[in-house]
Write a protein that holds these residues in place. Structure first.
Motif, short mmCIF file in Angstrom:
data_model
loop_
_atom_site.label_atom_id
_atom_site.label_comp_id
_atom_site.label_asym_id
_atom_site.label_seq_id
_atom_site.Cartn_x
_atom_site.Cartn_y
_atom_site.Cartn_z
N GLY A 156 17.46 2.33 50.83
CA GLY A 156 18.39 3.05 51.60
C GLY A 156 19.45 3.96 51.22
N LYS A 157 19.21 4.15 49.69
CA LYS A 157 20.15 5.24 49.24
C LYS A 157 20.19 6.52 49.89
N SER A 158 19.21 7.30 50.36
CA SER A 158 19.40 8.59 51.16
C SER A 158 20.26 8.20 52.34
N THR A 159 19.99 7.30 53.05
CA THR A 159 20.68 6.87 54.14
C THR A 159 22.05 6.84 54.09
N VAL A 160 22.53 6.12 52.79
CA VAL A 160 23.87 5.99 52.31
C VAL A 160 24.46 7.36 52.50
N LEU A 161 23.79 8.27 51.37
CA LEU A 161 24.32 9.53 51.43
C LEU A 161 24.53 10.46 52.63
N ASN A 162 23.46 10.39 53.40
CA ASN A 162 23.81 10.99 54.62
C ASN A 162 24.55 10.56 55.51
N ILE A 163 24.85 9.32 55.58
CA ILE A 163 26.26 8.90 56.20
C ILE A 163 27.16 9.32 55.82
N LEU A 173 25.67 13.62 58.33
CA LEU A 173 24.37 13.67 58.91
C LEU A 173 23.86 12.61 59.78
N LEU A 174 24.25 11.31 59.33
CA LEU A 174 23.88 10.12 60.12
C LEU A 174 24.92 9.13 60.57
N GLN A 175 24.88 9.03 61.69
CA GLN A 175 26.19 8.27 62.11
C GLN A 175 25.92 6.74 61.82
N ASN A 221 32.65 12.24 60.78
CA ASN A 221 31.94 12.05 61.97
C ASN A 221 30.90 13.03 62.01
N GLU A 222 31.13 14.14 61.07
CA GLU A 222 30.00 15.35 61.01
C GLU A 222 30.09 16.09 59.62
N PRO A 223 29.07 16.84 59.51
CA PRO A 223 29.15 17.35 58.04
C PRO A 223 30.32 18.50 58.11
N GLY A 224 30.80 18.78 56.60
CA GLY A 224 31.85 19.60 56.37
C GLY A 224 31.57 19.98 55.11
N PRO A 225 32.42 21.29 54.81
CA PRO A 225 31.98 22.11 53.71
C PRO A 225 32.74 21.59 52.20
#
Ligand SMILES: Nc1ncnc2c1ncn2[C@@H]1O[C@H](COP(=O)(O)OP(=O)(O)OP(=O)(O)O)[C@@H](O)[C@H]1O
Ligand SMILES: [Mg+2]
Length: 284
Positions: free
Chosen positions: A47-54, A58-60, A74-78
């Protein structure tokens, strides 16, 4: 520890599947201070990538959430740049244009045209990709694409740099060179880094803390190891350092004793060559 810049509180996520909900993560709690370098390590699929994507937005998360600078993510940001596990360059843009797109997003109105150009070239030179400025992703190797992805993320000077196995596809020399570059850049900019890696030496060399995850389903943080080695760190000197080897041993013991994971042989497909099966089973 200084006040957290980034807080993961009770983060959990489940994915709907044909067999019902699959709980990938549960109760992930982690506070990260500004400027900290944190590595995530754990077996494949935990679940490492999942943590990073949260954290990337990119993932909620299904439960709990992430707070960055006192605001919920809640969303991606620069301010959070991501180096993806599978390099994700836009195929219709050249190497230069891929980095340019990110640089424009962050520095429009803050850097002049020529300053932007110099900055893009500087970052591509850091990853030794100047020779391929006008090539498209389909014309360069996997390791080169990964290097462009790293240049793109670094060029954004993000507050938080999120890297998913950034050096995995690189040859040993390039990997060492880029690890040193990332350490230098981070020392200069003091940005916060979360890096996923399977490489124990890389984790110890680069990190302030190594977060070790348990195996899924419902994976969570098993142990956290503080790497109390002075910076700047020098790989050759450390390879002969007792503390370094002690940390290394602790991570290996977590992975191969406490969270030992051996794939049963009968789950291997018929196509798998027996020699490879044996090697994998031994090293798991
Ligand atoms: N969209 C999805 N739908 C269903 N299951 C998913 C989804 N995304 C991830 N998973 C599952 O969640 C678990 C964690 O996946 P994740 O990609 O985070 O693992 P990982 O630790 O990054 O693995 P690796 O080291 O192989 O990259 C895996 O069991 C995966 O199959
Ligand atoms: Mg992954």
């Amino acid at each position: 520890m200084q006040k957290a810049q980034l807080q993961l509180s009770q983060v959990g996520i489940s994915f709907p599947t044909a067999k019902g909900d699959f709980v990938a993560l549960q109760n992930v709690n982690l506070d990260i201070a500004q400027g900290e370098f944190v590595s995530l390590i754990g077996h494949s699929g935990c679940g490492k990538s999942t943590v990073l994507n949260i954290v990337a937005g990119l993932l909620q998360a299904s439960t709990g959430g992430v707070i960055l600078n006192n605001k919920e993510v809640n969303e991606p940001g620069p301010e959070r740049a991501v180096v993806f596990q599978n390099h994700s360059l836009l195929p219709w843009l050249t190497v230069y244009q891929n980095v340019e797109l990110a640089v424009k997003q962050v520095f429009r109105g803050k850097k002049s045209k020529s300053e932007m150009r110099d900055w893009i070239l500087h970052n591509l030179a850091l990853v030794q990709m100047t020779h391929a400025l006008d090539k498209r992703p389909s014309e360069i190797s996997g390791g080169m694409k990964q290097r462009v992805g790293i240049a793109r993320a670094l060029a954004m000077q993000p507050q938080v740099l999120l890297m998913d196995e950034p050096f995995g596809a690189l040859d040993a020399l390039t990997r060492a060179h880029l690890q040193d570059s990332v350490m230098d850049i981070q020392a200069k900019l003091n940005n916060t880094v979360i890096m996923i890696t399977h490489d124990v030496d890389e984790a110890v060399l680069l990190s302030d803390r190594i977060v070790m995850m348990t195996n899924g389903p419902a994976a969570t943080i098993g142990e956290i190891l503080h790497i109390d080695l002075p910076r700047p760190r020098e790989r050759l000197a450390l390879s002969d350092d007792a503390r370094y080897n002690h940390y290394r041993h602790q991570v290996l013991s977590f992975l191969y004793e406490k969270q030992r994971k051996i794939e049963p042989l009968h789950t291997q497909t018929k196509a798998a060559k027996p020699a490879i099966v044996t090697v994998e089973a031994k090293s798991a």
